[in-house]
Design an enzyme around this catalytic site. Sequence first.
Site, short mmCIF file in Angstrom:
data_model
loop_
_atom_site.label_atom_id
_atom_site.label_comp_id
_atom_site.label_asym_id
_atom_site.label_seq_id
_atom_site.Cartn_x
_atom_site.Cartn_y
_atom_site.Cartn_z
N GLY A 89 0.80 -1.21 0.01
CA GLY A 89 0.59 -0.07 0.54
C GLY A 89 0.91 1.35 0.06
O GLY A 89 2.17 1.37 -0.12
N CYS A 193 -3.90 6.15 0.50
CA CYS A 193 -3.10 5.52 -0.31
C CYS A 193 -3.40 6.20 -2.18
O CYS A 193 -3.72 4.80 -2.44
CB CYS A 193 -4.50 4.39 -0.16
SG CYS A 193 -4.51 4.13 0.89
#
Length: 249
Positions: A89, A193
Amino acid sequence: MVNGRENLDLTPFSGPPDNAVEWRISDSPVPYPEAVAAMEARTAAIADGSLPELVWLLEHPPLYTSGTSGKTADLLDARFPLFATGRGGQVTYHGPGQRVAYVMLDLKRRRPDVRAYVASLEEWIIRTLASFNVRGERREDRVGVWVRRPDKGAGFEDKIAAIGVRLKRWVSFHGIALNVEPDLSHFSAIVPCGVVDPRYGVTSLVDLGHPVTMMDVDIALRQAFEEIFGTTAAALPETSRFVSPSYPS
């Protein structure tokens, strides 16, 4: 677009009936470096067979973490410490009011399939949210769990939970972060993100109009976890060993 992970068979992630996963909750905020050190030690012990699998529920003090795909440009305002981490991520926020669940499972024994494991974590979150009449959904191009926000406009969606995992010797660690009642303004200091589309934001259970407590969420998390991954057992008292005598919880 609905994610293809919807069709994955999650049943094989259930452990054997006699393999209860330790379920531990920390009441006080845990500094991030301490949490990572504890996870590293525990995953090694799980891989060696000397300690059982573990789900560790906690909160962190306000901070940002950057995963293996993180970009320096995604930190817009360094208002809190930033920690580089080996999980998958990009950049995300952790802080009070967010339930972090670190999941340490032996996937070699359960099912060595990372894609299906991530789908199982998503399903865990989705079932937890359903307990509060919130519909969480997967997306093809965005890991995590999302809720539709027609009140904001056509095509708007908000992320309510993030997922980032890492494996060592097929034992998982890191895990999920579910927004219960965090200060959502802290997400404005990052590109959460890596998602830059203005239609996609961040939300929480309380922001959606569900004034639940952390205890309510913990109960729902445990019930949904057992449906997917199998039985759990409450942790021993805090004076007992978590990873080693140097890591009390």
